[in-house]
Design an enzyme around this catalytic site. Structure first.
Site, PDB file in Angstrom:
ATOM      1  N   GLU A 170       8.927  32.588  76.219  1.00 27.47           N
ATOM      2  CA  GLU A 170       9.426  32.102  77.510  1.00 27.47           C
ATOM      3  C   GLU A 170      10.115  33.267  78.205  1.00 27.47           C
ATOM      4  O   GLU A 170      10.781  34.070  77.551  1.00 27.47           O
ATOM      5  CB  GLU A 170      10.433  30.960  77.269  1.00 27.47           C
TER       6      GLU A 170
ATOM      7  N   ASN B 169       7.635  19.430  78.359  1.00 26.70           N
ATOM      8  CA  ASN B 169       8.630  20.082  77.506  1.00 26.70           C
ATOM      9  C   ASN B 169       9.914  19.265  77.589  1.00 26.70           C
ATOM     10  O   ASN B 169      10.454  19.064  78.676  1.00 26.70           O
ATOM     11  CB  ASN B 169       8.916  21.505  77.999  1.00 26.70           C
ATOM     12  N   GLU B 170      10.364  18.786  76.450  1.00 28.73           N
ATOM     13  CA  GLU B 170      11.598  18.003  76.378  1.00 28.73           C
ATOM     14  C   GLU B 170      11.615  16.888  77.428  1.00 28.73           C
ATOM     15  O   GLU B 170      12.552  16.756  78.209  1.00 28.73           O
ATOM     16  CB  GLU B 170      12.810  18.924  76.477  1.00 28.73           C
TER      17      GLU B 170
ATOM     18  N   CYS C 237      12.116  25.259  79.462  1.00 25.25           N
ATOM     19  CA  CYS C 237      12.622  24.741  80.740  1.00 25.25           C
ATOM     20  C   CYS C 237      11.921  25.425  81.915  1.00 25.25           C
ATOM     21  O   CYS C 237      11.854  24.865  83.013  1.00 25.25           O
ATOM     22  CB  CYS C 237      14.114  24.952  80.825  1.00 25.25           C
TER      23      CYS C 237
HETATM   24  O1  AHR Z   1      14.771  28.002  74.087  1.00 26.22           O
HETATM   25  C1  AHR Z   1      15.537  27.835  75.243  1.00 26.22           C
HETATM   26  C2  AHR Z   1      15.387  26.449  75.833  1.00 26.22           C
HETATM   27  O2  AHR Z   1      15.801  25.478  74.916  1.00 26.22           O
HETATM   28  C3  AHR Z   1      13.987  26.034  76.171  1.00 26.22           C
HETATM   29  O3  AHR Z   1      13.604  26.492  77.413  1.00 26.22           O
HETATM   30  C4  AHR Z   1      14.077  24.545  76.164  1.00 26.22           C
HETATM   31  O4  AHR Z   1      12.858  23.944  75.873  1.00 26.22           O
HETATM   32  C5  AHR Z   1      15.135  24.262  75.141  1.00 26.22           C
HETATM   33  O5  AHR Z   1      16.036  23.324  75.554  1.00 26.22           O
END
Ligand code: AHR
Length: 635
Positions: free
Chosen positions: A45, A355-356, A234
């Site tokens: 990321e 994601n989440e 995120c």
């Molecule tokens: O790893 C950092 C963040 O942690 C990621 O973007 C998210 O998916 C998680 O909450």
């Protein structure tokens, strides 16, 4: 005598000898599960300047003046009295790169633009750097570009503009610094008159792989990841849908990629985009696991939901991506891939949706994505997103929905204390073997101050023994986040830390590395006596272990984690095979507070040859140590 009495007798006699505290019985005749090649992967990321200011070799910060806020970030502009400068967008370079710096020289005068990159530009003596710049306007004069350290010019070159520039044109210079510097600056001295528009100011080392820094790339390669989950996190969700990641904005000529404000609070050039991510996966031999936004922005904070109509576009984005990655060259997107230089398909097998995310609106969207993808690409496996929590009501509800709706893979994220990890290494023993598989897409042990220390890494190693033993359920696991540019970070702990010229792996990095290198193909049944260790009401283990077999090297791989302050002596009893007398030990050890840094690698794997091995021998597993024994099985 029954098995029980033999075991009891063996244990008692060993205890009488004195030291032995455990018996580890390894039964080669009981094998399984098979361990998937995907088990150990990476999560990529652009957080902590992992890409911009990190893996991406661009040395100029804010190269295209696209930033909506902090418009001059990275730049210092000095100009004579008759020069005016502003950021404009009436004569854009293209529709994705609308802003540029305009300098109006009302008389013949001088101005200097200086860029410090990310806290000082690093250049290496004798290496070649490409400086490039887009210019337009009726300006005539000279532009001299220099790499400067203090007052010393390390490299320079000039662009002579005897005629007005006219429409946008790209100019390039080859610069070779006479000295290495970790704290230089790019200085562009302009002398002349007229209007000069400036865009895409770039300085890149010629030595790179697909725009990537080779030292950082090497660190990733050394992990031998089985998969790569990207581009976030995120970042995929966006603060709003407006700045959520869109893969189409990340491909093609870099001047046509859209610089975007990213979730982690900085602008992202997308200089490394989906095409480069796919190339990287190919280079690493890692399965690409791209994650797509499910039409919902960051769900924890006032999420924005795509309308019915908009959702169709988000779904179409995934279908187009699959055509781009896997389609024949006579399809539209397959043709785009070929035009970028990769006619062969990338053969993407996994797609993550979300994601989440959680709750009925996400589940409804997930279903729509799944239906559309499966209709066209029935073999592609679709990964369902779990909520940010890894236990509790929301987590259980998500799992119920996933089971009832035949989800293939469930993405779990676990950020927990080292103590939680040590007390939960059997978590996956309890998972239903016929339900969805698990991608542990993000995990890390968070110590009190989130230090990347040996205590955290020991807990992660212990947790991974449970993951590996259950690799029929957990088919992928990746630590998060991967990179941290020191002093430019938003999140700790991280796997790899770096600055402009240096890099080091944290203790967690080396745990990942040795687990990945010593994975094995199949789990071998093993049992440890006197395993449980109760402390403050928690059920820990004295030792955490997993045994596997590597078919190619014919080696039994015994991983044992002793996170505690006392050495433990174990009698190993191997059944069903004979082993050679000489084997190998790989170990990582240190004080729980130990950390690595640029100057000191306190925690790194060490190796030694061990002899006197047999199917029955004693071994002391040292305090605060991860030990891996590789024993060769006799023909
Ligand atoms: O790893 C950092 C963040 O942690 C990621 O973007 C998210 O998916 C998680 O909450």
């Amino acid at each position: 005598m029954s098995k029980f009495f033999v075991g009891l007798f063996l244990m008692l006699s060993l205890l009488l000898v004195g030291e032995v505290q455990h018996v580890l019985t390894i039964d080669f005749s009981q094998q399984g599960p098979e361990i998937p090649e995907t088990l150990y992967g990476i999560f990529f990321e652009d957080i902590n300047h992992a890409v911009d200011g990190g893996l991406y070799v661009e040395l100029v910060r804010n190269r295209s003046f696209e930033q909506e806020t902090r418009r001059y970030e990275g730049w210092k502009i000095e100009r004579g009295d008759s020069v005016k400068s502003s950021i404009e967008e009436t004569h854009s370079l293209n529709g994705n790169n609308t802003r540029y710096l305009e300098m109006k020289f009302f008389e013949t005068d001088r101005a200097t633009l200086t860029n410090l990159g990310y806290g000082g530009i690093v250049v290496i003596q004798g290496q070649e750097y490409t400086f490039s710049i887009y210019l337009s306007g009726d300006f005539t004069g000279t532009i001299t570009t220099m790499v400067v350290d203090d007052d010393e010019v390390l490299a320079s070159g000039s662009i002579l503009l005897h005629q007005p520039v006219g429409d946008w044109k790209k100019y390039t210079l080859n610069l070779i610094p006479t000295k290495t510097s970790t704290d230089s600056r790019l200085s562009i001295s302009i002398f002349g008159s007229g209007t000069l528009r400036i865009d895409m100011v770039s300085l890149m080392p010629k030595k790179n792989w697909s725009g990537m820094r080779e030292d950082l790339l090497g660190m990733i390669e050394d992990l031998k990841p089985g998969f790569m989950r990207f581009p976030g996190g995120c970042l995929v969700q966006g603060n709003t849908l407006e700045n959520a990641y869109r893969w189409k904005e990340s491909i093609g000529p870099i001047e046509q990629r859209k610089t975007k404000w990213n979730f982690w609070g900085y602008y992202q050039t997308l200089g490394i985009g989906f095409y480069e991510y796919l190339l990287l996966c190919e280079k690493l031999g890692a399965e690409p696991v791209p994650i797509f936004n499910p039409g919902i922005s960051f769900q924890i904070e006032s999420p924005e939901y795509a309308s019915e109509e908009e959702l169709k576009e988000w779904i179409q984005d995934v279908l187009d991506f699959l055509e781009f990655a896997n389609g024949a060259t006579d399809t539209y997107w397959g043709g785009v891939r070929a035009s970028l230089g990769h006619p062969e398909p990338f053969n993407v097998k996994y797609i993550g949706v979300g994601n989440e995310n959680w709750g009925p609106r996400y589940w409804e969207n997930f279903e729509k994505f799944r239906k559309a993808i499966k209709e066209k690409y029935p073999d592609v496996k679709i990964i369902f997103s779990g909520p940010p929590s890894y236990e509790g009501t929301g987590f259980k509800q998500a799992w119920r929905w996933a089971r009832e709706n035949n989800v293939e893979i469930f993405d779990e994220h676990i950020y927990a204390s080292p103590e939680w990890m040590l007390a939960n290494t059997d978590r996956y023993n309890r998972y239903n073997r016929s339900g969805p598989k698990v991608m542990l897409g993000e995990y890390a042990a968070h110590t009190d101050r989130r230090r990347n220390n040996w205590w955290a890494a020991l807990a992660e190693a212990a947790f991974l023994t449970g993951v590996e033993r259950n690799s029929d359920v957990v088919i992928m696991a990746s630590y998060a986040p991967l990179f941290n540019r020191v002093d430019w970070s938003q999140w700790i702990p991280d796997l790899i830390w770096f600055d402009g010229s240096r890099v080091f792996g944290t203790p967690s990095y080396y745990v990942q590395k040795v687990f990945s290198e010593n994975r094995g193909d199949v789990v071998i049944h093993s049992e440890l006596t006197n395993e449980e260790y109760r402390m403050f009401g928690y059920r820990y283990k004295h030792l955490y272990h997993v045994v596997t077999y590597d078919e190619k090297s014919r080696e039994l791989i015994i991983k044992v984690v002793n996170p505690w302050p006392e050495d433990r002596t174990v009698h190993l009893d191997i059944k069903g095979i004979a082993v050679e007398e000489t084997g190998k030990e790989i170990f990582l050890t240190g004080d729980p507070k130990d950390e690595n840094n640029f100057d000191e690698l306190n925690i790194v794997p060490k190796e030694r040859v061990i002899t006197g091995l047999n199917t029955s021998f004693e071994y002391t597993f040292k305090a605060h140590t991860v030990t891996i024994l590789r024993l060769r099985v006799k023909e």
